[in-house]
Design a protein around this motif. Structure first.
Motif, short mmCIF file in Angstrom:
data_model
loop_
_atom_site.label_atom_id
_atom_site.label_comp_id
_atom_site.label_asym_id
_atom_site.label_seq_id
_atom_site.Cartn_x
_atom_site.Cartn_y
_atom_site.Cartn_z
N GLU A 96 15.17 -14.13 69.39
CA GLU A 96 14.06 -13.21 69.63
C GLU A 96 13.47 -13.47 71.00
N ASN A 97 13.23 -12.41 71.72
CA ASN A 97 12.60 -12.43 73.04
C ASN A 97 13.22 -13.46 73.98
N HIS A 98 14.52 -13.47 74.05
CA HIS A 98 15.24 -14.30 75.02
C HIS A 98 15.39 -13.47 76.30
N ALA A 99 14.57 -13.73 77.27
CA ALA A 99 14.55 -12.97 78.53
C ALA A 99 14.36 -11.47 78.25
N GLY A 100 13.55 -11.17 77.24
CA GLY A 100 13.26 -9.78 76.91
C GLY A 100 14.22 -9.13 75.94
N PHE A 101 15.16 -9.90 75.39
CA PHE A 101 16.14 -9.35 74.46
C PHE A 101 16.01 -9.99 73.08
N ASP A 102 16.23 -9.18 72.05
CA ASP A 102 16.36 -9.65 70.67
C ASP A 102 17.81 -9.40 70.28
N GLY A 103 18.35 -10.23 69.40
CA GLY A 103 19.73 -10.02 69.00
C GLY A 103 20.08 -10.70 67.70
N VAL A 104 21.17 -10.25 67.14
CA VAL A 104 21.71 -10.83 65.92
C VAL A 104 23.23 -10.88 66.06
N MET A 105 23.82 -12.00 65.63
CA MET A 105 25.27 -12.16 65.66
C MET A 105 25.78 -12.16 64.23
N LEU A 106 26.83 -11.38 63.99
CA LEU A 106 27.41 -11.23 62.66
C LEU A 106 28.87 -11.62 62.70
N PHE A 120 24.67 -7.71 68.26
CA PHE A 120 23.90 -6.49 68.47
C PHE A 120 22.60 -6.89 69.15
N THR A 121 22.23 -6.14 70.20
CA THR A 121 21.04 -6.50 70.96
C THR A 121 20.11 -5.31 71.13
N ARG A 122 18.85 -5.66 71.42
CA ARG A 122 17.83 -4.68 71.75
C ARG A 122 16.99 -5.28 72.87
N CYS A 123 16.75 -4.49 73.90
CA CYS A 123 15.94 -4.94 75.02
C CYS A 123 14.49 -4.52 74.78
N SER A 183 20.15 0.92 68.82
CA SER A 183 18.81 1.50 68.83
C SER A 183 17.90 0.87 67.78
N ASP A 184 18.49 0.28 66.73
CA ASP A 184 17.70 -0.32 65.66
C ASP A 184 18.44 -1.57 65.18
N LEU A 185 17.95 -2.72 65.58
CA LEU A 185 18.62 -3.99 65.30
C LEU A 185 18.75 -4.27 63.81
N GLU A 186 17.68 -4.07 63.07
CA GLU A 186 17.72 -4.35 61.62
C GLU A 186 18.68 -3.41 60.90
N ARG A 187 18.68 -2.15 61.29
CA ARG A 187 19.60 -1.18 60.67
C ARG A 187 21.04 -1.58 60.93
N ALA A 188 21.38 -1.96 62.18
CA ALA A 188 22.74 -2.37 62.50
C ALA A 188 23.13 -3.60 61.68
N ALA A 199 20.41 2.79 75.90
CA ALA A 199 20.99 3.74 74.95
C ALA A 199 22.46 3.41 74.71
N PRO A 200 22.86 3.25 73.45
CA PRO A 200 24.28 3.07 73.16
C PRO A 200 25.06 4.27 73.69
N ALA A 201 26.24 4.02 74.26
CA ALA A 201 27.04 5.10 74.85
C ALA A 201 28.52 4.96 74.48
#
Length: 159
Positions: A60-70, A81-84, A38-43, A90-92
């Motif tokens: 950033e904005n790769h086909a509408g998605f932002d993400g970070v790999m750790l 971790f991704t955000r659309c 739900s929050d990329l920076e927080r994760a 919603a994470p489930a």
């Protein structure tokens, strides 16, 4: 955890792992575990501070998605971790969706547990009592669970 000193910038030390994994038939691979948050920076902040992971990539904005790999330098896995941007995913997670890290050193395990709580993870009872004997379970703000297991683990060699 009182009295336990922790360095939130220290990387969790795990047994030596090759940069790629090799299957019995010779296939080389690298493991990525991807999760919507739900929050990329927080994760990013929580997992870097809690587990000592480092940013190994982002987009950033790769086909509408932002993400970070750790991940860990030289490790054979990383977390993504991704955000659309166009619709909320919603994470489930369930109580049995776990990331388990084996930490052989008791001192490192104590320090890492303290770092997890300092990073904002909530210590929770594990649904499976197996993880309570020698480990501690933490939940992030999206409900994903991480177990820090005190001890060593290695794959059994094929007969």
């Amino acid at each position: 955890m009182r009295g336990v000193r922790t360095n939130p910038h220290a990387t969790l030390r795990l047994p030596s792992v090759p940069a790629t994994l090799r299957s019995d038939d010779g296939m080389h691979c690298h493991l990525r575990i991807a999760r919507p948050v739900s929050d990329l920076e927080r994760a990013r902040t929580m997992y870097c501070r809690g587990l000592g992971l480092r940013v190994v990539g982002s987009f950033e904005n790769h086909a509408g998605f932002d993400g970070v790999m750790l991940g860990m330098p030289g490790g054979a896995f990383h977390l993504e971790f991704t955000r659309c941007r166009t619709h909320a995913v919603a994470p489930a997670p369930t109580v049995e969706d776990l990331l388990v890290f084996y930490v052989p050193s008791a001192a490192e395990w104590e320090s890492r547990c303290a770092a997890m709580q300092a990073a904002g993870f909530e210590a929770v009872a594990s649904f499976n009592p197996y993880w309570e004997a020698d480990g501690r379970t933490f939940r992030d703000r999206d409900g994903y669970r991480v177990v820090l297991q005190r001890g060593d683990w290695r794959n059994a060699e094929a007969a």
